[in-house]
Motif scaffolding. Structure first.
Motif, PDB file in Angstrom:
ATOM      1  N   ALA A 192       0.844  -1.201   0.000  1.00  0.00           N
ATOM      2  CA  ALA A 192       0.000   0.000   0.000  1.00  0.00           C
ATOM      3  C   ALA A 192       0.876   1.246   0.000  1.00  0.00           C
ATOM      4  N   GLY A 193       1.916   1.243   0.819  1.00  0.00           N
ATOM      5  CA  GLY A 193       2.807   2.390   0.907  1.00  0.00           C
ATOM      6  C   GLY A 193       3.533   2.675  -0.392  1.00  0.00           C
TER       7      GLY A 193
ATOM      8  N   LEU B 297       1.174   4.092  -2.979  1.00  0.00           N
ATOM      9  CA  LEU B 297       0.853   5.492  -2.718  1.00  0.00           C
ATOM     10  C   LEU B 297       2.016   6.406  -3.088  1.00  0.00           C
ATOM     11  N   VAL B 298       3.224   6.008  -2.717  1.00  0.00           N
ATOM     12  CA  VAL B 298       4.397   6.822  -3.026  1.00  0.00           C
ATOM     13  C   VAL B 298       4.563   6.956  -4.538  1.00  0.00           C
ATOM     14  N   SER B 299       4.300   5.882  -5.269  1.00  0.00           N
ATOM     15  CA  SER B 299       4.492   5.906  -6.725  1.00  0.00           C
ATOM     16  C   SER B 299       3.629   6.957  -7.395  1.00  0.00           C
ATOM     17  N   GLY B 300       2.454   7.187  -6.851  1.00  0.00           N
ATOM     18  CA  GLY B 300       1.531   8.153  -7.450  1.00  0.00           C
ATOM     19  C   GLY B 300       0.769   7.584  -8.621  1.00  0.00           C
ATOM     20  N   LYS B 301       1.435   6.838  -9.468  1.00  0.00           N
ATOM     21  CA  LYS B 301       0.802   6.271 -10.654  1.00  0.00           C
ATOM     22  C   LYS B 301      -0.251   5.221 -10.280  1.00  0.00           C
ATOM     23  N   PHE B 302      -0.003   4.500  -9.178  1.00  0.00           N
ATOM     24  CA  PHE B 302      -0.909   3.435  -8.751  1.00  0.00           C
ATOM     25  C   PHE B 302      -1.550   3.765  -7.408  1.00  0.00           C
ATOM     26  N   ALA B 303      -1.712   5.053  -7.135  1.00  0.00           N
ATOM     27  CA  ALA B 303      -2.244   5.486  -5.848  1.00  0.00           C
ATOM     28  C   ALA B 303      -3.663   4.968  -5.602  1.00  0.00           C
TER      29      ALA B 303
ATOM     30  N   VAL C 135      -4.968   2.113  -6.561  1.00  0.00           N
ATOM     31  CA  VAL C 135      -4.841   0.722  -6.110  1.00  0.00           C
ATOM     32  C   VAL C 135      -4.295   0.708  -4.677  1.00  0.00           C
ATOM     33  N   GLY C 136      -3.344   1.587  -4.397  1.00  0.00           N
ATOM     34  CA  GLY C 136      -2.796   1.690  -3.047  1.00  0.00           C
ATOM     35  C   GLY C 136      -3.863   2.032  -2.020  1.00  0.00           C
ATOM     36  N   LEU C 137      -4.804   2.885  -2.395  1.00  0.00           N
ATOM     37  CA  LEU C 137      -5.893   3.239  -1.474  1.00  0.00           C
ATOM     38  C   LEU C 137      -6.800   2.046  -1.188  1.00  0.00           C
TER      39      LEU C 137
END
Length: 175
Positions: A103-104, A107-113, A115-117
């Protein structure tokens, strides 16, 4: 000298000229505030997304290292309850570490935020479950224990995730 006030635009004799009152400083302050707001609108949610992601990367990574996380026992117990005893022990810690670090990183990548959420939402179920399952370990009659404080602070992380979600989720904004 007379105590009679001078008419507007007329300067009494013997006194220095009175400067015109300007609101230039207030105009500059308003412009600075508007500039700050523009900057914050552009960068603050992204900074929140990255910092939220980094928190989960760091705390998730701790769970890969035996003895490094103060929550090990609680994580194992929570997985045991959530999976009816199927998952526990070191497997519970590794699964939690994978979920949190994934998840972290997303989120850091931004591109897959986005999915991270979703991964983070699943993580929050496990993160908050001890409040329902083990209140005696988290709270005393005088307040939260250290573990309880560790769990309760996640309310701030949830709020941060909601702010990030408001920015990265697709769809029209409704007023």
């Amino acid at each position: 000298m007379s105590s009679v006030p001078a008419a507007p635009g007329i300067q009494p004799v013997g006194l220095p000229p009175v400067p015109a009152v300007t609101f230039g400083i207030f105009d500059r302050l308003r412009a600075a505030e508007a500039g700050l707001k523009t900057f914050l609108e552009k960068w603050s949610v992204g900074a929140l997304r990255v910092s939220l992601g980094l928190v989960f990367v760091v705390f998730g990574a701790l769970k890969f290292i035996p003895g490094a996380s103060p929550l090990e026992s609680l994580v194992e117990q929570t997985w045991g309850v959530l999976t009816f005893g199927i998952v526990g022990g070191q497997l519970a810690l590794i699964l939690t570490a994978i979920i949190e670090t994934t998840a972290g990183v997303l989120l850091v990548s931004g591109k897959f935020a986005r999915v991270g959420l979703v991964v983070l939402a699943l993580a929050f179920v496990g993160i908050l479950s001890p409040i329902a399952f083990f209140p005696g370990e988290l709270f005393t009659e005088t307040g939260p224990t250290l573990l309880g404080q560790y769990i309760v602070k996640n309310v701030v992380l949830i709020a941060a995730a909601l702010v990030v979600a408001s920015k990265v989720l697709r769809g029209p904004a409704r007023r």
